[in-house]
Scaffold this motif. Sequence first.
Motif, short mmCIF file in Angstrom:
data_model
loop_
_atom_site.label_atom_id
_atom_site.label_comp_id
_atom_site.label_asym_id
_atom_site.label_seq_id
_atom_site.Cartn_x
_atom_site.Cartn_y
_atom_site.Cartn_z
N LEU A 327 -9.56 6.77 -6.00
CA LEU A 327 -10.76 7.40 -6.08
C LEU A 327 -11.99 6.84 -5.58
O LEU A 327 -12.36 5.64 -5.82
N VAL A 328 -12.90 7.33 -4.78
CA VAL A 328 -13.94 6.99 -4.05
C VAL A 328 -15.22 7.62 -4.80
O VAL A 328 -15.06 9.06 -4.53
N ASP A 329 -16.31 7.36 -5.21
CA ASP A 329 -17.38 7.98 -5.58
C ASP A 329 -18.15 8.34 -4.26
O ASP A 329 -18.79 7.60 -3.63
N HIS A 358 -16.28 11.93 -7.70
CA HIS A 358 -15.13 11.19 -7.17
C HIS A 358 -14.15 12.05 -6.53
O HIS A 358 -13.67 13.14 -7.06
N VAL A 359 -13.70 11.36 -5.39
CA VAL A 359 -12.71 12.34 -4.62
C VAL A 359 -11.38 11.49 -4.76
O VAL A 359 -11.58 10.24 -4.58
N ARG A 360 -10.25 12.20 -4.58
CA ARG A 360 -8.91 11.37 -4.55
C ARG A 360 -8.48 11.31 -3.02
O ARG A 360 -8.24 12.20 -2.42
N VAL A 361 -8.12 10.17 -2.68
CA VAL A 361 -7.56 9.99 -1.49
C VAL A 361 -6.27 9.28 -1.54
O VAL A 361 -5.90 8.10 -2.16
N THR A 362 -5.21 9.94 -0.72
CA THR A 362 -3.76 9.16 -0.73
C THR A 362 -3.91 8.23 0.35
O THR A 362 -4.47 8.54 1.43
N VAL A 363 -3.13 7.31 0.13
CA VAL A 363 -3.00 6.15 1.07
C VAL A 363 -1.68 6.48 1.99
O VAL A 363 -0.60 6.86 1.76
N GLY A 364 -2.29 6.77 3.30
CA GLY A 364 -1.29 7.12 4.55
C GLY A 364 -0.85 5.92 5.23
O GLY A 364 -1.10 4.75 4.87
#
Length: 381
Positions: A327-329, A358-364
């Motif tokens: 999660l990044v703010d 906050h947005v959730r980002v998947t690690v690609g």
Amino acid sequence: MKNMPSAELQKDFLERGFSRRDLGRLAALLTAGATLPFYNEPALAQLSDLGKLPADAVKINANENPLGPCAEAVEAMYGAIRIGGRYQYDKAAVLAGTLAEMEGLRPGYVTPYAGSSDPLLRTVTAFTSPQRSLVLADPTYEAPDRTARFVGAKVVRVPLTKDWAHDVRAMAQADPNAGLLYVCSPNNPTGTVTSHADIAYLLEHKPRGSVVLLDEAYIHFSDATPCSDLVAADKDLIILRTFSKIYGMAGLRAGAAMGRPDLLRKIEAYGANMFPATGMAGATASLKARNLVPERKKINQDNREDVLSFLAKHNFSFLPSVSNKFLVDVKRPGMEVVRAMAAERVYIGRVWPALPTHVRVTVGTREEMAKFKTAFLKVMA
């Protein structure tokens, strides 16, 4: 009424505080299962339905593993396809035995499923009711909340600790009438771990007659200690595992529930359990692929730490994830950034009400995360 639960299940529902008027809705839950638009990972992904994506899209929104199934799994699934005219029931039994042996569990302590969403729904339905609540963290994976509300159970949310772990002491005291306490570790969406010691504490201090549901979908990405030993010790615990994450089989549907046989029998009663032969074969082969987990864990860790270092360098605030997402703010309504990133053909995950900026980002892959960095700097400029 057509498709009503069995007489035994109806008796169970009524004893747990459901009314006869509730039985029709519960019948829909049991028969429609994963098609209901509220409880599982594919359904939740539809909240931001991406539709048809451009060929150069970067899809890092659903915690998928871009590496896909390993070579051993592909070969095993191809073998299952070649005899696809047969039901191949034995493949589920082989998977159960393989996983039980690897986790130090006795026969009968593992039940395979087509993914982990199915047993999650069953467990919430089996142990919550208008008289027995669901206790869970805030924020966490939404499926248990949505299922409990559908069946008419009270939902009690407990904020995470300052270290972003589940506050097990507060959860244990949250409701003396709790029927189920849900823990996701590493947590979705925060990517943070709740320790084995804390899970053991929760099991010892939870309300009498309640059950703990531990979702270990992301356990292999972290150094966290699994809790299968607590299942072996016959605690009031059901653990969910899936092959959708580190094993790269999200679209192929394989998972399992681990618990005491009496607990597993209780959730097995809530609907038919159909096993895709390909998923069962691929899952077993994945478990036997000796270096798959450590190699993929290292790839994910390297890519995750690289992008988190990038965020730190540019003074963006983020949660200290040990999973395949973070999660990044973004310091403004998160969905604004989700939409702006989509305009750059980089598709990131959803936003939780408890952390609206906050947005959730998947690690690609490394290449996907490089495109994320470029788009993110542009959007946040």
